[in-house]
Motif scaffolding. Structure first.
Motif, PDB file in Angstrom:
ATOM      1  N   LYS A  15      36.783  45.763  15.412  1.00  0.00           N
ATOM      2  CA  LYS A  15      36.033  44.884  16.695  1.00  0.00           C
ATOM      3  C   LYS A  15      35.629  46.156  17.631  1.00  0.00           C
ATOM      4  O   LYS A  15      34.525  46.045  18.291  1.00  0.00           O
ATOM      5  N   LEU A  16      36.166  47.425  17.730  1.00  0.00           N
ATOM      6  CA  LEU A  16      35.549  48.318  18.500  1.00  0.00           C
ATOM      7  C   LEU A  16      34.316  48.941  17.768  1.00  0.00           C
ATOM      8  O   LEU A  16      33.480  49.072  18.572  1.00  0.00           O
ATOM      9  N   GLU A  17      34.378  48.951  16.453  1.00  0.00           N
ATOM     10  CA  GLU A  17      33.066  49.482  15.717  1.00  0.00           C
ATOM     11  C   GLU A  17      32.141  48.419  15.870  1.00  0.00           C
ATOM     12  O   GLU A  17      30.986  48.746  16.498  1.00  0.00           O
ATOM     13  N   SER A  18      32.146  47.084  16.343  1.00  0.00           N
ATOM     14  CA  SER A  18      31.207  46.134  16.315  1.00  0.00           C
ATOM     15  C   SER A  18      30.739  46.135  17.826  1.00  0.00           C
ATOM     16  O   SER A  18      29.583  46.133  18.073  1.00  0.00           O
ATOM     17  N   GLN A  19      31.531  46.445  18.939  1.00  0.00           N
ATOM     18  CA  GLN A  19      31.216  46.716  20.265  1.00  0.00           C
ATOM     19  C   GLN A  19      30.221  47.831  20.383  1.00  0.00           C
ATOM     20  O   GLN A  19      29.125  47.718  21.150  1.00  0.00           O
ATOM     21  N   TYR A  20      30.643  48.807  19.796  1.00  0.00           N
ATOM     22  CA  TYR A  20      30.014  50.203  19.919  1.00  0.00           C
ATOM     23  C   TYR A  20      28.514  49.936  19.294  1.00  0.00           C
ATOM     24  O   TYR A  20      27.520  50.210  19.754  1.00  0.00           O
ATOM     25  N   THR A  21      28.470  49.260  18.273  1.00  0.00           N
ATOM     26  CA  THR A  21      27.293  49.052  17.368  1.00  0.00           C
ATOM     27  C   THR A  21      26.159  48.136  18.567  1.00  0.00           C
ATOM     28  O   THR A  21      25.020  48.359  18.707  1.00  0.00           O
ATOM     29  N   ASP A  22      26.729  47.207  19.050  1.00  0.00           N
ATOM     30  CA  ASP A  22      26.230  46.140  19.765  1.00  0.00           C
ATOM     31  C   ASP A  22      25.797  46.925  21.150  1.00  0.00           C
ATOM     32  O   ASP A  22      24.666  46.918  21.375  1.00  0.00           O
ATOM     33  N   ASN A  23      26.627  47.956  21.472  1.00  0.00           N
ATOM     34  CA  ASN A  23      26.080  48.675  22.802  1.00  0.00           C
ATOM     35  C   ASN A  23      25.055  49.587  22.329  1.00  0.00           C
ATOM     36  O   ASN A  23      23.859  49.720  23.267  1.00  0.00           O
ATOM     37  N   THR A  24      25.109  50.049  21.195  1.00  0.00           N
ATOM     38  CA  THR A  24      23.924  51.151  20.933  1.00  0.00           C
ATOM     39  C   THR A  24      22.784  50.474  20.892  1.00  0.00           C
ATOM     40  O   THR A  24      21.634  50.777  21.213  1.00  0.00           O
ATOM     41  N   MET A  25      22.715  49.216  19.934  1.00  0.00           N
ATOM     42  CA  MET A  25      21.569  48.447  19.870  1.00  0.00           C
ATOM     43  C   MET A  25      21.214  48.029  21.430  1.00  0.00           C
ATOM     44  O   MET A  25      19.915  47.985  21.470  1.00  0.00           O
ATOM     45  N   VAL A  26      21.911  47.632  22.155  1.00  0.00           N
ATOM     46  CA  VAL A  26      21.595  47.057  23.527  1.00  0.00           C
ATOM     47  C   VAL A  26      20.871  48.422  24.235  1.00  0.00           C
ATOM     48  O   VAL A  26      19.737  48.213  25.048  1.00  0.00           O
ATOM     49  N   ALA A  27      21.623  49.487  24.295  1.00  0.00           N
ATOM     50  CA  ALA A  27      20.719  50.802  24.696  1.00  0.00           C
ATOM     51  C   ALA A  27      19.487  51.161  24.289  1.00  0.00           C
ATOM     52  O   ALA A  27      18.493  51.527  25.044  1.00  0.00           O
ATOM     53  N   LYS A  28      19.449  50.851  22.765  1.00  0.00           N
ATOM     54  CA  LYS A  28      18.126  51.280  22.338  1.00  0.00           C
ATOM     55  C   LYS A  28      17.019  50.143  22.864  1.00  0.00           C
ATOM     56  O   LYS A  28      15.930  50.470  22.888  1.00  0.00           O
ATOM     57  N   ASP A  29      17.363  49.098  22.984  1.00  0.00           N
ATOM     58  CA  ASP A  29      16.423  48.025  23.421  1.00  0.00           C
ATOM     59  C   ASP A  29      16.146  48.198  24.907  1.00  0.00           C
ATOM     60  O   ASP A  29      14.871  48.041  25.247  1.00  0.00           O
ATOM     61  N   ILE A  30      17.045  48.653  25.584  1.00  0.00           N
ATOM     62  CA  ILE A  30      16.599  49.020  27.173  1.00  0.00           C
ATOM     63  C   ILE A  30      15.681  50.141  27.157  1.00  0.00           C
ATOM     64  O   ILE A  30      14.716  50.083  27.872  1.00  0.00           O
ATOM     65  N   GLN A  31      16.105  51.113  26.439  1.00  0.00           N
ATOM     66  CA  GLN A  31      15.156  52.456  26.404  1.00  0.00           C
ATOM     67  C   GLN A  31      13.632  51.820  25.731  1.00  0.00           C
ATOM     68  O   GLN A  31      12.562  52.240  26.490  1.00  0.00           O
ATOM     69  N   MET A  32      13.758  51.256  24.847  1.00  0.00           N
ATOM     70  CA  MET A  32      12.252  50.608  24.392  1.00  0.00           C
ATOM     71  C   MET A  32      11.412  49.679  25.460  1.00  0.00           C
ATOM     72  O   MET A  32      10.502  50.060  25.554  1.00  0.00           O
ATOM     73  N   SER A  33      12.335  48.832  26.188  1.00  0.00           N
ATOM     74  CA  SER A  33      11.807  48.095  27.291  1.00  0.00           C
ATOM     75  C   SER A  33      11.229  48.814  28.411  1.00  0.00           C
ATOM     76  O   SER A  33      10.057  48.744  28.733  1.00  0.00           O
ATOM     77  N   LYS A  34      11.803  50.128  28.786  1.00  0.00           N
ATOM     78  CA  LYS A  34      11.584  50.850  29.794  1.00  0.00           C
ATOM     79  C   LYS A  34      10.371  51.761  29.199  1.00  0.00           C
ATOM     80  O   LYS A  34       9.198  51.820  30.083  1.00  0.00           O
ATOM     81  N   LYS A  35      10.328  51.985  28.230  1.00  0.00           N
ATOM     82  CA  LYS A  35       9.101  52.800  27.629  1.00  0.00           C
ATOM     83  C   LYS A  35       7.950  51.940  27.754  1.00  0.00           C
ATOM     84  O   LYS A  35       6.610  52.299  27.843  1.00  0.00           O
ATOM     85  N   ILE A  36       7.835  50.602  27.214  1.00  0.00           N
ATOM     86  CA  ILE A  36       6.864  49.819  27.125  1.00  0.00           C
ATOM     87  C   ILE A  36       6.332  49.535  28.601  1.00  0.00           C
ATOM     88  O   ILE A  36       5.149  49.414  28.794  1.00  0.00           O
ATOM     89  N   LYS A  37       7.228  49.399  29.324  1.00  0.00           N
ATOM     90  CA  LYS A  37       6.916  48.978  31.072  1.00  0.00           C
ATOM     91  C   LYS A  37       6.247  50.263  31.409  1.00  0.00           C
ATOM     92  O   LYS A  37       5.167  50.061  32.273  1.00  0.00           O
ATOM     93  N   ILE A  38       6.604  51.466  31.145  1.00  0.00           N
ATOM     94  CA  ILE A  38       5.963  52.692  31.595  1.00  0.00           C
ATOM     95  C   ILE A  38       4.369  52.727  30.969  1.00  0.00           C
ATOM     96  O   ILE A  38       3.662  53.076  31.812  1.00  0.00           O
ATOM     97  N   THR A  39       4.362  52.293  29.826  1.00  0.00           N
ATOM     98  CA  THR A  39       3.115  52.661  29.166  1.00  0.00           C
ATOM     99  C   THR A  39       2.021  51.643  29.794  1.00  0.00           C
ATOM    100  O   THR A  39       1.085  51.630  29.970  1.00  0.00           O
ATOM    101  N   GLN A  40       2.745  50.290  30.016  1.00  0.00           N
ATOM    102  CA  GLN A  40       1.936  49.198  30.618  1.00  0.00           C
ATOM    103  C   GLN A  40       1.309  49.664  32.074  1.00  0.00           C
ATOM    104  O   GLN A  40       0.366  49.400  32.277  1.00  0.00           O
TER     105      GLN A  40
END
Length: 145
Positions: A15-40
Motif C-alpha cells: 500500500k505504501l509503495e503504491s502511494q509513493y509511486t502514485d505521488n511520484t507520478m503526480v509530482a512529475k505530472d505537476i512539474q510537466m504541467s508547470k513547464k508547459i505553462k511556462i513555455t506557453q
C-alpha cells in the motif's frame, strides 16, 4: 500468528509503495504541467513583443525586406528556422551579452596597458627611489581598476 503478521506487513508495504509511486507520478505530472505553462507563457510574450514591434514599424527597414530567406544546404544537422533566425540577428547587429562584455573587457585591458606604458615613460629609464614610489603607486591604481 506469524503468518498473519507477515501478511499484514506485506499488505501495508504494498500500500505504501503504491502511494509513493502514485505521488511520484503526480509530482512529475505537476512539474510537466508547470513547464508547459511556462513555455506557453514565454511563447505568448514573444509573440506579443513581435506584434508590438511590427505595429511600431520596427521591422520596416530591415535589409532584405520582401525578399525570400536564403536557403542553406551545407549543414543538415541545423534546423533551418534556427539558422535563419540567427543569421538575421547577426546581420542586423545583434550580439549576445557575453560577447559585448568580452569586448568591454578587451577594451579595458588595452586602456590599462596604455596607462601603464604612459606611467612607466614618466618614470624614465633608471628609477630613483622617488620614481619607484611613483611607479608602485601607478601599479596599485591599475590593480584597483
Amino acid at each position: 500468528l506469524f503468518r498473519s503478521c507477515d501478511l499484514v506487513m506485506n499488505f501495508k508495504k504494498q500500500k505504501l509503495e503504491s502511494q509513493y509511486t502514485d505521488n511520484t507520478m503526480v509530482a512529475k505530472d505537476i512539474q510537466m504541467s508547470k513547464k508547459i505553462k511556462i513555455t506557453q507563457a514565454i511563447d505568448r510574450l514573444v509573440e506579443d513583443l513581435i506584434q508590438e514591434s511590427m505595429a511600431r514599424g520596427d521591422f520596416d527597414n530591415l535589409s532584405g525586406r520582401g525578399k525570400p530567406l536564403q536557403k542553406f544546404s551545407y549543414c543538415p544537422d541545423v534546423d533551418p528556422m534556427t539558422y535563419n533566425l540567427n543569421r538575421i540577428l547577426m546581420e542586423n547587429g545583434y550580439q549576445p551579452e557575453w560577447i559585448m562584455m568580452q569586448k568591454e573587457i578587451r577594451e579595458m585591458i588595452v586602456k590599462l596597458r596604455n596607462e601603464i606604458v604612459i606611467s612607466r615613460k614618466k618614470c624614465g629609464n633608471l628609477l630613483t627611489s622617488q620614481q619607484l614610489k611613483l611607479w608602485n603607486k601607478s601599479c596599485e591604481i591599475g590593480r584597483a581598476h
